[in-house]
Motif scaffolding. Structure first.
Motif, short mmCIF file in Angstrom:
data_model
loop_
_atom_site.label_atom_id
_atom_site.label_comp_id
_atom_site.label_asym_id
_atom_site.label_seq_id
_atom_site.Cartn_x
_atom_site.Cartn_y
_atom_site.Cartn_z
N ARG A 217 0.83 -1.20 0.00
CA ARG A 217 0.00 0.00 0.00
C ARG A 217 0.87 1.26 0.00
O ARG A 217 1.89 1.32 0.69
CB ARG A 217 -0.91 0.02 1.23
N CYS A 218 0.45 2.24 -0.77
CA CYS A 218 1.10 3.55 -0.68
C CYS A 218 0.91 4.07 0.74
O CYS A 218 -0.15 3.88 1.36
CB CYS A 218 0.47 4.53 -1.68
N PRO A 219 1.92 4.74 1.33
CA PRO A 219 1.84 5.14 2.74
C PRO A 219 0.84 6.27 2.96
O PRO A 219 0.36 6.91 2.02
CB PRO A 219 3.27 5.57 3.06
N GLU A 220 0.53 6.51 4.24
CA GLU A 220 -0.29 7.67 4.59
C GLU A 220 0.35 8.93 4.02
O GLU A 220 1.57 8.99 3.84
CB GLU A 220 -0.42 7.80 6.11
N ALA A 221 -0.49 9.92 3.77
CA ALA A 221 -0.07 11.21 3.21
C ALA A 221 0.24 11.11 1.72
O ALA A 221 0.76 12.06 1.14
CB ALA A 221 1.12 11.78 3.97
#
Length: 400
Positions: free
Chosen positions: A307-311
């Motif tokens: 998953r692409c990280p938060e932000a």
């Protein structure tokens, strides 16, 4: 004047080759078929029957005339050398007193012969049952071969790894290689013993169910599998590999490891890592098995998308690095991992530069003298005639 005269005038002793009965005026010659080497014979019985294997061809013989002719035999008392012809199945060399049966491995189909003929190839000549006659009854049986001079039906069995399903073979080359997928575990077989065991291959000449015969028959090598009765190796299919010997079926092949691909059939290990921008689940058959979905990134060798990280967020497919995830849009926030679009706008009283993971970032509260409405990317100064005297303002107030 005497009963035993020796003067040669009034009489004499009975000479060799003759006999003289009592009162004889003249000696009587031994008859043909007999002879006598001694003198003073008194009776016809003193003439000896001619010797075995010889003949006495005249009267008054003191020794035999000679040997019986080749191709004939002479028991005692023969007066000619060629009266008794040697029968078929026998031979009579010169001087024979009786026919001699041809030895095993030989035969004779002519009368009056002094020797035997070697047994022809494709047949056997066994004299233990009597005279040999070359016909179908002595044809080499199935499972065996009979070169020239064969003595017994079972003298030359087809060797292990072969069989013979027809009669009349004359050399080992006539024996058939054991059929592909089968083994021939004994000598003298007329058909294969049975199928080759699972985990092994039997191309030809296999001698056991579990052979070890190099390229003809052996354990199933890595990269392939062999069900029972396998003649030709079967490659483990694409999406799998065979890392051990002796695999018995396709389900024994190992599924390609997650994060790798197995494109070529017959592999002994994984072929390589999955391509960047893709992920490869267990059993992948190509390096671009599944494209990385939106919201994720997939570096080389990914077993699953990350998953692409938060932000951040990602609306695209095929990303290969976290650095390719899009920084969250100014005025918005991206509050969880794996987003394909920003979570929502920045709340009033706050502003959100790019790359925020909260709608109310503490470090970006609206400053005094500024206001921050919904979806602010930076604080806005109050217009002339308005003011704020606190932080977190989402609007300015009219000056008194």
């Amino acid at each position: 004047t005497t009963a035993t005269p020796l003067d040669g005038v009034t009489g004499d002793e009975c000479p060799a080759g003759y006999y003289c009965e009592e009162g004889s005026t003249y000696p009587t010659g031994c008859s043909p078929g007999t002879y006598s080497a001694s003198k003073r014979n008194t009776n016809s019985t003193d003439c000896r029957a001619c010797s075995y294997g010889e003949y006495c061809g005249d009267y008054n013989m003191t020794t035999t005339s000679g040997n019986c002719s080749a191709g004939f035999y002479c028991p005692r008392g023969e007066d000619v050398p060629d009266r008794l012809q040697c029968p078929m199945g026998y031979f009579c060399p010169e001087g024979s007193h009786q026919p001699i049966i041809c030895p095993s491995g030989w035969y004779q189909d002519q009368l009056g012969q002094s020797g035997c003929t070697v047994c022809p190839s494709g047949f056997y000549c066994d004299n233990s049952y009597g005279v040999v006659v070359i016909n179908d009854t002595v044809e080499c049986p199935a499972g065996y071969f009979c070169p020239t001079g064969t003595q017994r039906y079972n003298q030359w069995p087809c060797p292990r790894g072969t069989y013979g399903n027809a009669t009349g073979f004359n050399s080992t080359a006539d024996c058939s290689p054991c059929t592909g997928g089968f083994y021939c575990g004994d000598v003298g077989l007329t058909s294969p013993s049975g199928p080759c065991a699972a985990g092994y291959f039997c191309k030809q000449y296999a001698e056991t169910r579990t052979p070890n015969q190099t390229t003809d028959a052996n354990i199933c090598p890595q990269g392939s599998y062999c069900v029972e009765g396998t003649a030709q190796l079967v490659n483990c299919p694409a999406g799998t590999f065979g890392g051990t010997d002796g695999l018995m079926n396709v389900s024994s092949c190992t599924p390609c490891l997650a994060g790798s691909y197995c494109e070529t059939p017959g592999l002994t290990d994984v072929e390589g890592p999955c391509s960047p921008g893709y992920y490869c689940e267990e059993g992948a058959s190509t390096r671009t098995d599944i494209i990385c979905p939106p919201g994720y990134y997939c570096p080389q060798g990914s077993p699953t998308p990350t998953r692409c990280p938060e932000a951040t967020f990602n609306p695209y497919t095929g990303l290969n690095s976290s650095s390719r995830c899009t920084q969250c849009t100014e005025g918005s926030y991206c509050g969880t991992e794996g987003l394909t679009a920003p979570t929502g706008p920045c709340e009033p009283g706050y502003y959100c530069p790019g790359g925020q993971n909260s709608s109310r970032p503490e470090e970006y509260a609206c400053t005094v003298g500024h206001y921050c409405p919904l979806n602010s990317s930076e604080p806005l100064p109050c217009d002339n005639g308005t003011h704020t005297n606190h932080t977190h303002a989402d609007e300015c107030y009219t000056c008194p």
